[in-house]
Design a protein around this motif. Structure first.
Motif, PDB file in Angstrom:
ATOM      1  N   PRO B  14       2.354 -28.919 -29.434  1.00  0.00           N
ATOM      2  CA  PRO B  14       1.653 -27.565 -29.612  1.00  0.00           C
ATOM      3  C   PRO B  14       2.408 -26.350 -29.524  1.00  0.00           C
ATOM      4  O   PRO B  14       2.018 -25.259 -29.824  1.00  0.00           O
ATOM      5  CB  PRO B  14       0.463 -27.567 -28.532  1.00  0.00           C
ATOM      6  CG  PRO B  14       1.050 -28.367 -27.388  1.00  0.00           C
ATOM      7  CD  PRO B  14       1.893 -29.460 -28.094  1.00  0.00           C
ATOM      8  N   GLY B  15       3.548 -26.628 -28.624  1.00  0.00           N
ATOM      9  CA  GLY B  15       4.441 -25.297 -28.285  1.00  0.00           C
ATOM     10  C   GLY B  15       5.343 -24.574 -29.235  1.00  0.00           C
ATOM     11  O   GLY B  15       6.543 -24.467 -29.099  1.00  0.00           O
ATOM     12  N   VAL B 189      -6.892 -21.754 -30.688  1.00  0.00           N
ATOM     13  CA  VAL B 189      -7.175 -22.112 -29.450  1.00  0.00           C
ATOM     14  C   VAL B 189      -6.694 -23.509 -29.134  1.00  0.00           C
ATOM     15  O   VAL B 189      -6.583 -23.854 -27.950  1.00  0.00           O
ATOM     16  CB  VAL B 189      -8.788 -22.075 -29.142  1.00  0.00           C
ATOM     17  CG1 VAL B 189      -9.071 -22.554 -27.781  1.00  0.00           C
ATOM     18  CG2 VAL B 189      -9.036 -20.507 -29.207  1.00  0.00           C
ATOM     19  N   TYR B 190      -6.938 -24.638 -30.081  1.00  0.00           N
ATOM     20  CA  TYR B 190      -6.635 -25.999 -29.950  1.00  0.00           C
ATOM     21  C   TYR B 190      -4.958 -25.903 -29.379  1.00  0.00           C
ATOM     22  O   TYR B 190      -4.797 -26.534 -28.393  1.00  0.00           O
ATOM     23  CB  TYR B 190      -6.603 -26.752 -31.110  1.00  0.00           C
ATOM     24  CG  TYR B 190      -6.425 -28.229 -31.044  1.00  0.00           C
ATOM     25  CD1 TYR B 190      -7.653 -28.992 -30.963  1.00  0.00           C
ATOM     26  CD2 TYR B 190      -5.314 -28.840 -31.034  1.00  0.00           C
ATOM     27  CE1 TYR B 190      -7.269 -30.367 -30.672  1.00  0.00           C
ATOM     28  CE2 TYR B 190      -4.849 -30.166 -30.881  1.00  0.00           C
ATOM     29  CZ  TYR B 190      -5.840 -30.916 -30.688  1.00  0.00           C
ATOM     30  OH  TYR B 190      -5.836 -32.189 -30.572  1.00  0.00           O
ATOM     31  N   LEU B 192      -2.979 -23.319 -28.548  1.00  0.00           N
ATOM     32  CA  LEU B 192      -2.724 -22.343 -27.338  1.00  0.00           C
ATOM     33  C   LEU B 192      -3.185 -23.031 -26.034  1.00  0.00           C
ATOM     34  O   LEU B 192      -2.350 -22.833 -25.320  1.00  0.00           O
ATOM     35  CB  LEU B 192      -3.581 -21.026 -27.578  1.00  0.00           C
ATOM     36  CG  LEU B 192      -3.256 -19.866 -26.857  1.00  0.00           C
ATOM     37  CD1 LEU B 192      -3.705 -18.557 -27.383  1.00  0.00           C
ATOM     38  CD2 LEU B 192      -3.989 -19.911 -25.523  1.00  0.00           C
ATOM     39  N   SER B 193      -4.253 -23.711 -26.072  1.00  0.00           N
ATOM     40  CA  SER B 193      -4.868 -24.372 -24.863  1.00  0.00           C
ATOM     41  C   SER B 193      -3.994 -25.534 -24.329  1.00  0.00           C
ATOM     42  O   SER B 193      -3.493 -25.738 -23.112  1.00  0.00           O
ATOM     43  CB  SER B 193      -6.229 -24.623 -24.577  1.00  0.00           C
ATOM     44  OG  SER B 193      -6.321 -25.652 -25.936  1.00  0.00           O
ATOM     45  N   ARG B 194      -3.442 -26.272 -25.376  1.00  0.00           N
ATOM     46  CA  ARG B 194      -2.509 -27.527 -25.197  1.00  0.00           C
ATOM     47  C   ARG B 194      -1.195 -26.992 -24.780  1.00  0.00           C
ATOM     48  O   ARG B 194      -0.620 -27.461 -23.858  1.00  0.00           O
ATOM     49  CB  ARG B 194      -2.553 -28.403 -26.226  1.00  0.00           C
ATOM     50  CG  ARG B 194      -3.911 -29.425 -26.035  1.00  0.00           C
ATOM     51  CD  ARG B 194      -4.403 -29.776 -27.324  1.00  0.00           C
ATOM     52  NE  ARG B 194      -5.489 -30.575 -27.399  1.00  0.00           N
ATOM     53  CZ  ARG B 194      -6.880 -30.031 -27.369  1.00  0.00           C
ATOM     54  NH1 ARG B 194      -6.661 -28.951 -27.741  1.00  0.00           N
ATOM     55  NH2 ARG B 194      -7.769 -30.812 -27.231  1.00  0.00           N
ATOM     56  N   SER B 195      -0.707 -25.841 -25.479  1.00  0.00           N
ATOM     57  CA  SER B 195       0.635 -25.442 -25.001  1.00  0.00           C
ATOM     58  C   SER B 195       0.823 -25.111 -23.560  1.00  0.00           C
ATOM     59  O   SER B 195       1.730 -25.249 -22.881  1.00  0.00           O
ATOM     60  CB  SER B 195       1.083 -24.594 -25.976  1.00  0.00           C
ATOM     61  OG  SER B 195       2.557 -23.924 -25.830  1.00  0.00           O
ATOM     62  N   SER B 196      -0.266 -24.118 -23.369  1.00  0.00           N
ATOM     63  CA  SER B 196      -0.476 -23.864 -21.763  1.00  0.00           C
ATOM     64  C   SER B 196      -0.552 -24.963 -21.004  1.00  0.00           C
ATOM     65  O   SER B 196       0.171 -24.842 -20.000  1.00  0.00           O
ATOM     66  CB  SER B 196      -1.651 -22.661 -21.643  1.00  0.00           C
ATOM     67  OG  SER B 196      -1.457 -21.732 -22.806  1.00  0.00           O
ATOM     68  N   LEU B 197      -1.380 -25.824 -21.141  1.00  0.00           N
ATOM     69  CA  LEU B 197      -1.761 -26.980 -20.443  1.00  0.00           C
ATOM     70  C   LEU B 197      -0.565 -27.823 -20.188  1.00  0.00           C
ATOM     71  O   LEU B 197      -0.012 -28.426 -19.355  1.00  0.00           O
ATOM     72  CB  LEU B 197      -2.865 -28.036 -20.902  1.00  0.00           C
ATOM     73  CG  LEU B 197      -3.407 -28.859 -19.775  1.00  0.00           C
ATOM     74  CD1 LEU B 197      -4.002 -28.333 -18.836  1.00  0.00           C
ATOM     75  CD2 LEU B 197      -4.437 -29.852 -20.750  1.00  0.00           C
ATOM     76  N   ILE B 212      -2.714 -35.743 -23.568  1.00  0.00           N
ATOM     77  CA  ILE B 212      -3.747 -34.771 -24.106  1.00  0.00           C
ATOM     78  C   ILE B 212      -3.092 -33.562 -24.657  1.00  0.00           C
ATOM     79  O   ILE B 212      -3.395 -33.106 -25.375  1.00  0.00           O
ATOM     80  CB  ILE B 212      -4.710 -34.507 -23.076  1.00  0.00           C
ATOM     81  CG1 ILE B 212      -5.761 -35.912 -22.762  1.00  0.00           C
ATOM     82  CG2 ILE B 212      -5.960 -33.459 -23.396  1.00  0.00           C
ATOM     83  CD1 ILE B 212      -6.737 -36.119 -24.022  1.00  0.00           C
ATOM     84  N   LYS B 215      -1.095 -32.570 -27.958  1.00  0.00           N
ATOM     85  CA  LYS B 215      -1.487 -32.733 -29.393  1.00  0.00           C
ATOM     86  C   LYS B 215      -1.217 -31.654 -30.009  1.00  0.00           C
ATOM     87  O   LYS B 215      -1.348 -30.358 -29.418  1.00  0.00           O
ATOM     88  CB  LYS B 215      -3.027 -33.295 -29.271  1.00  0.00           C
ATOM     89  CG  LYS B 215      -3.021 -34.750 -28.796  1.00  0.00           C
ATOM     90  CD  LYS B 215      -4.439 -35.138 -28.576  1.00  0.00           C
ATOM     91  CE  LYS B 215      -4.969 -35.702 -29.809  1.00  0.00           C
ATOM     92  NZ  LYS B 215      -6.236 -36.377 -29.334  1.00  0.00           N
TER      93      LYS B 215
END
Lengths: 293, 293
Positions: B14-15, B189-190, B192-197, B212, B215
Motif C-alpha cells: 500500500p505504501g 482510504v484502503y 492510506l489506512s494500510r500503509s499507516s497500519l 492485512i 494489501k
C-alpha cells in the motif's frame, strides 16, 4: 455499573478515516436495575429533549441486551456527558461504544475490547473514532471484511491536547458530500506518505516530525471553508508553538498538540484571538473504554 | 575508496512512493585516482556495453566533483554490481546515491546522509527507494518543498526477505502510465489506512499484522497484469507462510517477508513452481550507504 468512554480526535490531518487519539474527557453512564425505566442526562445534551426522546444509547443497549438475555429488563440510566455534541470529538462513537459495553456488562456476558470494537463498526462505518474510544491512546485502524484491525501507541504524559471548540457545528454528512469524488495520485501520495510518516513519528516519539507529517490535501481545507476562521486558528496555533494542529474529525473543533510546559500559553493565545471558542487543555487518554462495578 | 549501497524494495504494497526497505545485496564501486579515465563493470550489467558507454554514475559523479573542486580529475572506476537491473530492486537509486557520495568523498568534502538523500531526490523524484538506500532499514518518507523527511526502523535479524526475480523486467515508465489518473476515496482510504497500519506494525514489531496491512488497491494488480504469473506467485507465497508478499517497486521482482526458520522453505516452494525465476533469501540491511577508505 459505571461505563465511561473518552472523547476522540480523528483524522489528525492526513489520516483520513484511519488515525485517531483519545482525550481525557469522558462521558460516563451509570446503570442500575430498577422497577421503572428512567433516563436522565447531565452535562452536554442535558437540555436537548429531542435527544432524550430518541436516545441512540438506549436503542443500541436494548438491541444487544435483548439478544443476549432474551429479556427486556428495566434500568435507570444516568448520563454524565462531558464530550461536546456534534463538534468532531467523537460523542456519537462514545455513545455507541458505551451502549454495547453496557448491554454486555448488564447481561453478565464477558466480551473483549476487540469484539466491542467490531460491534461498534456496525453502527459507525469508519474506525477512526471508535478505535481510540475503545482502546485509548493513539490508534491506526483499517477495516477488512467488516473487522477492524488496529494498533495502538500510548501517548506520553508530557504532551497535551489543546482543543478549540467553536460554538456551532459543521455537519459531518454535509461536509463529507462536499469532498471530491476522485483525487489525483499526487494528492493521494501527499496524504498517504504523511499519514504513514505521522504514524512512524508517534510510534517512535519523534515529535519534531509532526508538523510536516500532519499536513493534508484531501479534506481539511474543503471542510474548513464552512468556517473560514479555522484557517487563521490553524496558522496561529502552528506559529505559536503547536507541534501539530488539525481539524478534529470533520470539525468544527480544532485539535492541537503541545508540550506540557507550553500548552496553557498556547491555549491563552488561541482564546484571546478566538474568544467565542471554548479552548481547553486536555491530557491524552490511554485507557479507552472503562467498566466499573 | 569503496562506496557501497544496498538493494531496496519500495512500496511494500500500500505504501506507494512512501515505504521502502533495504536488502543485504550491495553494489560496490571502487574508485582510485589514475592517469587515465577507466571504467570496468563486474556482475550485473557487465556485458551491457550501452550502459558502459553512457554511464549514469559517471555523469552524476562528474557533475558533483566538478562543482565541488572546479576540476575534472581522472579516476579508475570498478563496479561490482549485485543488484539486478530494471527488476524493481532499486539499482538506479543505488547508482545515484553512490555517485553523489563518491563525488563528495573523492573531493574530500564532508556531507551528511540527509544531504546526500536530498541531492539524490533531484535525480529520482520518488523517495521510496533512495531513502532506504541511504539510511538502511525500513523507511517511511515524504517530500516537502524538494526535501525528504523520513523515519527509519531497523529490521530485526530473525526476519528475512525472499525475493523472486523474473528473467525479464516490467518497465517503470510503462507501468506508471497505465495507472488511473484519479482514484475514488474508498480506494484511497484502503491504501492510506494500510500503509499507516503497516508502518505501525513494523515500528511496533507486530508481524502478525503484516498480511492485512500489506494489501493494496492502487497499483499492484494493474502492474502485475503485465506478468500474470505474479498473481499466482503472490498467492502461493502468502499460502506458504510469507508474512507479506508484495510487488517490489514497480516490479518485476516479488518481495516476501518471512521468519528466518521458514525462509529457505518458502524460497524452495517458490523456486519449484517458478523455475525461471531467480529466488533468493536475503538478510535485511540496516546500514544503508557505506563509505570506506
Amino acid at each position: 455499573m459505571l461505563i465511561s468512554v473518552p472523547a476522540t480526535s480523528a483524522n489528525l490531518g492526513p489520516g483520513f478515516d484511519t488515525l485517531g487519539v483519545a482525550l481525557d474527557l469522558r462521558n460516563v453512564v451509570r446503570i442500575k436495575r430498577s422497577r421503572f425505566f428512567s433516563i436522565s442526562i447531565k452535562g452536554e445534551g442535558a437540555n436537548n429533549f429531542k435527544l432524550k426522546g430518541n436516545n441512540l444509547f438506549i436503542s443500541i443497549f436494548n438491541e444487544h441486551y435483548r439478544k443476549l438475555t432474551g429479556k427486556t429488563d428495566r434500568f435507570r440510566f444516568t448520563f454524565y456527558n462531558k464530550i461536546p455534541l456534534s463538534r468532531g470529538l467523537g460523542s456519537s462513537s462514545a455513545v455507541i461504544v458505551s451502549a454495547i459495553a453496557a448491554a454486555y456488562a448488564m447481561a453478565g456476558v464477558a466480551i473483549s475490547k476487540e469484539k466491542i470494537l467490531n460491534l461498534a463498526l456496525t453502527y459507525e462505518p469508519h474506525p477512526d473514532n471508535i478505535t481510540p474510544a475503545v482502546m485509548g491512546g493513539f490508534t491506526v485502524s483499517t477495516v477488512e471484511d467488516g473487522k477492524v484491525y488496529s494498533l495502538k501507541k500510548e501517548m506520553p504524559s508530557h504532551l497535551k491536547a489543546v482543543v478549540a471548540v467553536p460554538n456551532r457545528p459543521i455537519s459531518t454528512a454535509h461536509s463529507r458530500t462536499r469532498l471530491p469524488k476522485r483525487y489525483p495520485m499526487a494528492d493521494i501520495v501527499y496524504n498517504l506518505s504523511r499519514s504513514s510518516l505521522l504514524t512512524a513519528a508517534i510510534f517512535s516519539e519523534r515529535w519534531d516530525m509532526l508538523k510536516i507529517a500532519s499536513k493534508d490535501r484531501l479534506h481539511q481545507d474543503i471542510r474548513m471553508k464552512a468556517m473560514p476562521e479555522l484557517f487563521e486558528l490553524q496558522k496561529l496555533a502552528l506559529e505559536s508553538g503547536a507541534l501539530m494542529s488539525t481539524l478534529s474529525g470533520s470539525g468544527s473543533t480544532f485539535f492541537s498538540m503541545s508540550e506540557e510546559h507550553h500548552a496553557q500559553k498556547l491555549a491563552e493565545i488561541l482564546k484571546r484571538r478566538f474568544n467565542a471558542f471554548d479552548v481547553r487543555v486536555l491530557d491524552f487518554d490511554n485507557k479507552g473504554l472503562l467498566i466499573e462495578e
